[in-house]
Write a protein that holds these residues in place. Sequence first.
Motif, short mmCIF file in Angstrom:
data_model
loop_
_atom_site.label_atom_id
_atom_site.label_comp_id
_atom_site.label_asym_id
_atom_site.label_seq_id
_atom_site.Cartn_x
_atom_site.Cartn_y
_atom_site.Cartn_z
N GLU A 1 125.68 43.22 62.96
CA GLU A 1 127.06 43.56 63.31
C GLU A 1 127.89 43.89 62.07
N GLU A 2 127.40 43.52 60.90
CA GLU A 2 128.17 43.74 59.68
C GLU A 2 128.02 45.16 59.14
N ALA A 3 126.84 45.76 59.38
CA ALA A 3 126.62 47.11 58.84
C ALA A 3 125.58 47.81 59.71
N GLU A 4 125.56 49.13 59.59
CA GLU A 4 124.63 49.93 60.37
C GLU A 4 123.20 49.69 59.92
N CYS A 5 122.28 49.74 60.85
CA CYS A 5 120.86 49.57 60.53
C CYS A 5 120.07 50.59 61.35
N ALA A 6 119.33 51.45 60.64
CA ALA A 6 118.51 52.46 61.33
C ALA A 6 117.19 51.88 61.82
N CYS A 7 116.66 50.90 61.09
CA CYS A 7 115.39 50.31 61.48
C CYS A 7 115.26 48.93 60.83
N LEU A 8 114.78 47.99 61.61
CA LEU A 8 114.58 46.63 61.11
C LEU A 8 113.10 46.43 60.81
N TRP A 9 112.80 46.16 59.55
CA TRP A 9 111.41 45.90 59.16
C TRP A 9 111.11 44.42 59.40
N PRO B 1 93.31 44.89 51.13
CA PRO B 1 93.96 46.17 50.75
C PRO B 1 93.68 47.31 51.73
N GLN B 2 92.59 47.21 52.50
CA GLN B 2 92.29 48.30 53.43
C GLN B 2 93.35 48.45 54.53
N ARG B 3 94.17 47.44 54.72
CA ARG B 3 95.24 47.53 55.71
C ARG B 3 96.38 48.45 55.25
N LYS B 4 96.45 48.73 53.97
CA LYS B 4 97.56 49.54 53.45
C LYS B 4 97.53 50.96 54.02
N ALA B 5 96.35 51.48 54.29
CA ALA B 5 96.26 52.85 54.82
C ALA B 5 96.96 52.96 56.17
N ASP B 6 96.80 51.96 57.02
CA ASP B 6 97.49 51.98 58.32
C ASP B 6 99.00 51.86 58.14
N VAL B 7 99.42 51.09 57.13
CA VAL B 7 100.85 50.95 56.88
C VAL B 7 101.45 52.28 56.44
N TRP B 8 100.80 52.98 55.52
CA TRP B 8 101.32 54.27 55.03
C TRP B 8 101.37 55.30 56.16
N GLN B 9 100.35 55.29 57.03
CA GLN B 9 100.33 56.26 58.13
C GLN B 9 101.47 55.99 59.11
N ALA B 10 101.70 54.73 59.46
CA ALA B 10 102.81 54.40 60.36
C ALA B 10 104.15 54.69 59.69
N MET B 11 104.23 54.50 58.37
CA MET B 11 105.48 54.74 57.65
C MET B 11 105.88 56.20 57.72
N ARG B 12 104.93 57.11 57.59
CA ARG B 12 105.26 58.54 57.61
C ARG B 12 105.84 58.96 58.96
N GLN B 13 105.44 58.28 60.03
CA GLN B 13 105.95 58.62 61.36
C GLN B 13 107.35 58.07 61.60
N LEU B 14 107.76 57.06 60.82
CA LEU B 14 109.06 56.42 61.02
C LEU B 14 110.09 56.79 59.98
N MET B 15 109.67 57.45 58.91
CA MET B 15 110.61 57.71 57.81
C MET B 15 111.81 58.52 58.26
N ALA B 16 111.64 59.36 59.27
CA ALA B 16 112.74 60.21 59.71
C ALA B 16 113.89 59.38 60.28
N ARG B 17 113.63 58.17 60.72
CA ARG B 17 114.68 57.35 61.32
C ARG B 17 115.73 56.96 60.28
N TRP B 18 115.32 56.62 59.07
CA TRP B 18 116.29 56.19 58.07
C TRP B 18 116.62 57.25 57.02
N LYS B 19 115.97 58.43 57.13
CA LYS B 19 116.26 59.49 56.16
C LYS B 19 117.01 60.66 56.77
#
Length: 239
Positions: free
Chosen positions: A166-174, A217-235
């Motif tokens: 409620e204090e400030a706008e938030c495009a996505c909550l991690w 560390p092999q989990r990082k690849a899934d994180v980067w792939q999901a990140m590319r699909q969500l980046m448009a929300r906060w950019k």
Amino acid sequence: MQVVSWLPRTELPFAAPSRPELLVLPEPPAEPVITRPVVKAAVAPGKPAERPKIEVPRPVSKPVVEAESAPVPAKVVQLPPPRFALQLLRAGRCLVLVELPTGSAFQSRDPAYLLLKDMLRAAGLPDSPQIIGEPVRWPLLRRGNVDQGPEAAREFVQGFVMARLEEAECACLWLIGLPAVRFAGETDAHAFNSQLQIEGLGCAWALPGLELLMDEPQRKADVWQAMRQLMARWKQNDE
């Protein structure tokens, strides 16, 4: 001829009269009658004789089984309070609710904090996030009989984040780490790397914990792939 006595059919003239006992025919022998002796109990003088007791068979009643009809009350099992530590940060137009691996606040040279800075930089967000409030540590250190089970933890964490939204706008909550995903997102590890829509909190992104990403560390690849699909929300508003 061995005739003992003889009686004429008619009276003979000038014959002597017959003896009467000879005219009576002998009766057939009667069958012997067997009598049983009657045994009488001795009765004391002045005391009435007791009547013989006759045992009358009584119907046997079956036991009534009440266990089947009476409902068994459900036993309430009180779960132990969960234990976790969460820190809320702000990075640009995103809020980050991250699990503290050691339970203590991040230090500038902590490996987990350095990994978080790399993730924010890759997402196009400021890599020096602003710390919001003190870490949320559960269970709460309170006296008295206070419910600190999983449901109470969920209500507390969601209320804490909702107040900051409620204090400030938030495009996505991690939501980084299983405690953040479970008590803010109301889901579990199966939701890692997926987008959530949480009532009262809006759009959220569930991620594995920083310590888990360092151990696997092999989990990082899934994180980067999901990140590319969500980046448009906060950019989308920054361009």
